[in-house]
Design an enzyme around this catalytic site. Structure first.
Site, mmCIF file in Angstrom:
data_model
loop_
_atom_site.group_PDB
_atom_site.id
_atom_site.type_symbol
_atom_site.label_atom_id
_atom_site.label_comp_id
_atom_site.label_asym_id
_atom_site.label_seq_id
_atom_site.Cartn_x
_atom_site.Cartn_y
_atom_site.Cartn_z
ATOM 1 C CD GLU A 1 11.765 1.117 10.267
ATOM 2 O OE1 GLU A 1 12.317 1.021 9.171
ATOM 3 O OE2 GLU A 1 11.134 2.126 10.620
ATOM 4 N N GLY B 1 4.542 7.581 11.408
ATOM 5 C CA GLY B 1 4.428 8.203 12.720
ATOM 6 C C GLY B 1 4.522 9.711 12.614
ATOM 7 C CB THR C 1 4.181 1.622 4.813
ATOM 8 O OG1 THR C 1 3.867 2.572 5.828
ATOM 9 C CG2 THR C 1 5.413 0.862 5.206
#
Lengths: 704, 704
Positions: A466, A222, A183
């Site tokens: 997701e 992350g 992303t």
């Protein structure tokens, strides 16, 4: 009790000075607070009788149900052994997490992840061993390097044999720490719109990666903000000026010598979020960062040395990691949290007494109020329903993965539709269930010490990451519309959707409220509603197109209804799977009977809550909705009797729940009081007094 | 753009060392980040064209609508003057609040509250002046001493003239800081169950207050944990061993000399919560704390020196403070926050482009997707609906308060039912709307920097405090059942519920989707549904009682349906009030027309979302639900055109929104990037590297 001089002997941060204290007897102190230790494990005064009594009347064997949930008693034994090994080691304690800052949460999560590697070596546990899922369950995912696993999975799925052989051992041994950079600031769900570029330079046989504009900055990965050394970067591949679409590249972002960012790399943390404070979600900008040709993951396509682009498989395989991740997160991220929330809220509701059901009697347990049952018990039923659908989805995906390994991509569309729709419905339902559990605990549920706010705020993210749920439902809808059209044309359709071609019966034959405890009756109602919602969307879509509306605009005008249709499909399959699971159970130790009750409740709650969809075309009549309501409300009273045993069967330890309201012993008020003492707000002299309160109270504002 | 060497010149916390940096041209740096300042007020590159274009086509005058919302242009002027005075003073800045710990948030809130007193004196603003509500709006309630106002209000309402004369000046001058200690660890909503005791001691003419057991510890009072010097304590009054029920007492809890707890007082902070970090919600234990006889608030009852208990008014008046508080919180705590969330989410949806509506075209603004409109625009309509019902409720309560001041308590039951039901429906709807806005912004909505998580988590508390919503709906239901029975028996009922005795028409006469834009049509549908839900609950209740079920148990078995009936009543009144408000508007500057659209949308969204309630008895047919759906979806497309002007009309400043996504200029990506740089996670060397990551990466785990 009246006028009893009562004083806790516990640490009193804001108590009056010692010399002013009354000399109350230690006996009276003990009357107020039986325990005075601050440890989370303090020995409280046994199990609250209001909770103990709930456990005496279980209609089934709790231990037997636990074993069924675990997939067999031997799994239960292994899980408990893993949990015990982790929980007895203080390095993994999450005791103080509600008091920690984002920086402290991150450091603690890294510490746990690193010590876990040590622990695993000591215990002989391996990354692919059966213990791993129990470890993460036990730590509630409050650990670093979760993206490292996705980094590895994407290499395993998308990498060539050579790439797997090179990178997987490095990652397994943690000689590198990986993440997954997909992303961007300007792009989430729509992958084709990613703006990061990777240009092939024949001269050097390298790809040159760049972040061409602010919206192309990678955002959210992350483990990236402060930890990772490597990442898979998704970027638009350019060769000879031609764009070949989004491809994955392995890029080193930090030095393995001193952890400083590599040349051309700007990386940092994206700051505070609603939860996931333990995770260093990061950003990444690339400026002429070069990686060798071999770093493009090339199981299914490759840029050859001369710049020739070769493809062996469906381009869609690039998204397969994402597809599997969607399913793999469900248990850990939302189903187990919903089970925890049910455990906390139901145990609390059995010890919380408030108001009187009958005048003159003792105040009632709030679990005895119909409205409280109506809040909590459908969530409990849903937790079981989703546990079973999760097993079903994993079996489906394991089969699909085998096929793809054999380069058979036929099942990809169905898998994609399943993963999208079920990721959306399970995360949505569980998140909403978590909020209901939180609110059902009143004010104390709102305290972080209840554990419920963090369960909820974390699960909420799953509705977005997701794949945003609305987008996912629409992907499922697109698949369903295709299947529906094919079925209408008499073409073959995948087994999971054959019901779409079933005949429509005139209406529901139920005549009595007991009829609605028959799965045949309610399954047919779900099936017909799902078909009707889909067929009416399809009809509207066709009508619009035939009346000259452009196809894409027609689709857009139908999307609200298409989302409804996709939800109805997933809801139907979930009920159906629950019914089939119950049918396969034997009734040893009363298991099948109670599971049947939960299955009925899940099904009838869905009809009760979405009555309009069932009434719309007269499949159910108003009188039948009354029967559904009656059966549904009756079931609440039946399941209420087993509510505490049903959450006990989830078998969460107190440490894993980390909740002042949800502990096995039900000593909620003492725990709230004791835990509050540990808060940093009680650990320091109040600096606001001298600086602001004193000048205010002493009318010296002008001196501020 | 491809391959452009791009590098921001901004502060780079995790960037590679300076000496390794490329010498990219400053022009290319500027291409990536037009602005490099860290201030929230940095001059960005003008208004995002995607947002600017939305403002060119407003169908109405934004300024005129703002004035209507404020209650006239002169109010708008005053509000803006107050906001400007507050915002230009850096002491009130909330710029860094997303990065602060609970202790820092508390200290900052106290600082603001204290400096506000100073500011008010400078500006000549008074506590009862018209500016006050604008101050709190401007500070988003992120300020201490909100319970001080409730302390004062309870004394004003419940205190004798003498008590008012003594305490109100002290509190107004902040010579004392007050709070309101009602809830206990074991009791929230059920006030009669409070366990704190106040025993009258004739000898000393004092009340002796005690906390007899752990569940009686006062828990949750705001401003109590670390700030307040005094509190109103609700306790069971005992005289001569006889209990007279719960009464309010003024109790000093901290020394006015050094702020230490008074003798017998143990007080502290309850620790972290889901929000309200700025507020020191506290606990309080009392051990033989004595207060003079004069400290029992005695406007309506008194203990005389000889122990005689005298009452002049309804005991229910004790709850009147609570009743008014329920209404007074709505605007500040949930309606304005929903307006803010709509502003943020709608502006963001106008600049966020994602995926393509039409192949080959530019990616579409997400606000152009029907599903996004379906998420956000009903929330926008609800924000307006609740703004108007709030005005209605305030008028109702002002009238009621006048009557009570004149010792006429007749309207208390109706006021209580109204405050309960509307507090519940408005908080519930707004909280749910806030969550929808948050989720509609995808991943970036989940970042604290969007402002949405804190708006949501704060509003969520409103569903619990000042009466848990389910309990409140049931109180409204009890009132409605009484009125319904009275109406059935031909007895007079309050004007607000006369519709309960109206005749039931056979079914809805609508034949075309345009018919559903007629308020007569949809109001009648709401009315009939509300009556039907109430009458069927009443019938079930009577049936159960007649078949021998005890009254309290029969009530409990009907509560799920009674809650539905109470919601339907409040929903109906809200729609009705919106319709009446629109009818009273003139159409100067296009205001009436756009408000009519919003009113229609609010009404039709309610039918669309609760279709089962309207279909159940055939009042609406399935075909009519199709017409509702068609009209509803058409309205989405109509209102979408004015969506940005409609949120601009709320007139929030950027500082007040405090959102990287919601600013007036729509420069969302740059703000996210700039604000993230200020996070403490980017401000320090990563201590986890040396401690944990390095040993892991260098395979030195054994040395840990």
């Amino acid at each position: 009790m009246l006028g009893t001089a009562a004083k806790p002997q516990t640490h009193q941060p804001r108590s009056r000075p010692k010399d002013a204290q009354d000399k109350s007897s230690s006996a009276s102190r003990m009357a107020l607070l039986d325990s005075s230790k601050h440890s989370q494990d303090s020995v409280l005064s046994g199990v609250n009788p209001d909770l103990a009594s709930e456990r005496l009347t279980a209609s089934f064997s709790v231990e037997e149900l636990t074993a069924r949930l675990d997939g067999g008693a031997e799994h239960t034994r292994m899980r408990r052994a893993v949990v015990e090994a982790i929980e007895k080691d203080p390095v993994f304690s999450r005791e103080n997490q509600y008091f920690q800052s984002q920086n402290e949460r991150y450091e603690a999560a890294v510490k746990r992840a690193v010590y876990l590697q040590k622990k695993m070596r000591e215990m002989g546990w391996t990354e692919n061993g059966p213990e791993v899922k129990y470890i993460y369950r036990c730590l509630s995912g409050d650990i670093a390097f979760s993206l490292h696993r996705i980094f590895m999975r994407s290499i395993s799925v998308l990498g060539s044999d050579k790439q797997v052989a090179k990178w997987i051992p490095l990652a397994t041994e943690y000689q590198i720490i990986g993440t997954y950079a997909q992303t961007e600031l300007g792009h989430g769900t729509y992958l084709q719109g990613l703006e990061t570029t990777a240009v092939f330079d024949i001269a050097s046989q390298e790809f040159i990666l760049n972040t061409p504009k602010i919206s192309a900055v990678k955002w959210w990965p992350g483990d990236m903000g402060r930890s990772a050394t490597h990442t898979v970067v998704f970027a638009q591949l350019y060769v000879h000026g031609k764009c070949y679409g989004v491809h994955p590249f392995i890029v080193q972002i930090r030095s393995l010598r001193d952890h400083s960012p590599c040349p051309g790399v700007t990386v940092g943390d994206i700051g505070p979020k609603m939860n996931f404070e333990h995770n260093d979600n990061g950003y990444l900008m690339l400026q002429n960062v070069r990686v060798p040709r071999e770093n493009m993951l090339s199981k299914f396509c490759e840029v050859q040395p001369d710049g020739t682009y070769v493809r062996w498989g469906s381009q869609k395989i690039n998204y397969f990691t994402m597809t599997t991740v969607r399913i793999s997160i469900l248990s850990e991220e939302v189903i187990l949290p919903l089970m925890k929330a049910c455990t906390i809220a139901i145990r609390y509701s059995a010890v919380r007494r408030q108001s009187k059901l009958k005048p003159g009697e003792q105040e009632a347990k709030i679990l005895d109020y119909q409205t409280q049952q109506q809040k909590l018990l459908p969530q409990l039923a849903a937790a079981y329903a989703f546990h079973f659908i999760n097993i079903y989805l994993h079996e489906l995906f394991n089969r699909g993965y085998q096929e793809i390994q054999g380069r058979n991509f036929d099942s990809l569309p169905e898998l994609h539709a399943f993963s999208s729709g079920f990721k959306a419905i399970v995360t949505q339902y569980c998140t909403s269930g978590l909020e209901i559990c939180l609110r059902a605990c009143g004010g104390h549920g709102y305290s972080q010490l209840s554990g419920l706010p963090s369960l909820y705020t974390r699960a909420l993210a799953s509705c977005i990451y997701e794949g945003e749920n609305t987008v996912l439902f629409l992907q499922t809808a697109r698949f369903l519309i295709k299947c529906f059209m094919a079925a209408s044309a008499g073409q073959p359709i995948p087994p999971s959707v054959t019901y779409l071609s079933s005949m429509k019966p005139r209406n529901c034959p139920a005549k009595d409220k007991l009829d609605f405890l028959s799965p045949d009756i309610y399954l047919k109602a779900y099936e017909q509603t799902a078909i009707r919602l889909l067929s009416s969307s399809a009809a509207k879509l066709q009508h619009l197109i035939q009346s000259g509306v452009e196809k894409h605009e027609a689709w857009n005008q139908c999307t609200v209804q298409l989302v409804k249709a996709a939800k109805a499909h997933c809801h139907y399959i979930t009920v159906k799977n629950f019914v089939e699971t119950v049918e396969k159970l034997d009734n040893k130790a009363g298991i099948q009977k109670i599971m049947k009750h939960l299955c009925d409740l899940f099904a009838l709650h869905g009809i009760f809550s979405n009555a309009g969809d069932f009434l719309y075309d007269g499949y159910l009549s108003g009188a039948q909705i009354d029967l559904v309501t009656a059966s549904y409300l009756d079931l609440l009273a039946v399941i209420r009797k087993d509510a505490v045993p049903l959450v006990d069967a989830f078998d969460f330890t107190d440490k894993s729940l980390n909740s002042a309201l949800g502990s096995y012993d039900g000593q909620v008020y003492q725990r709230l009081y004791e835990w509050a003492q540990k808060s940093p707000t009680n650990q320091q002299v109040n600096p606001a007094y001298g600086k602001y309160l004193k000048p205010l109270l002493q009318n010296k504002l002008s001196k501020l």
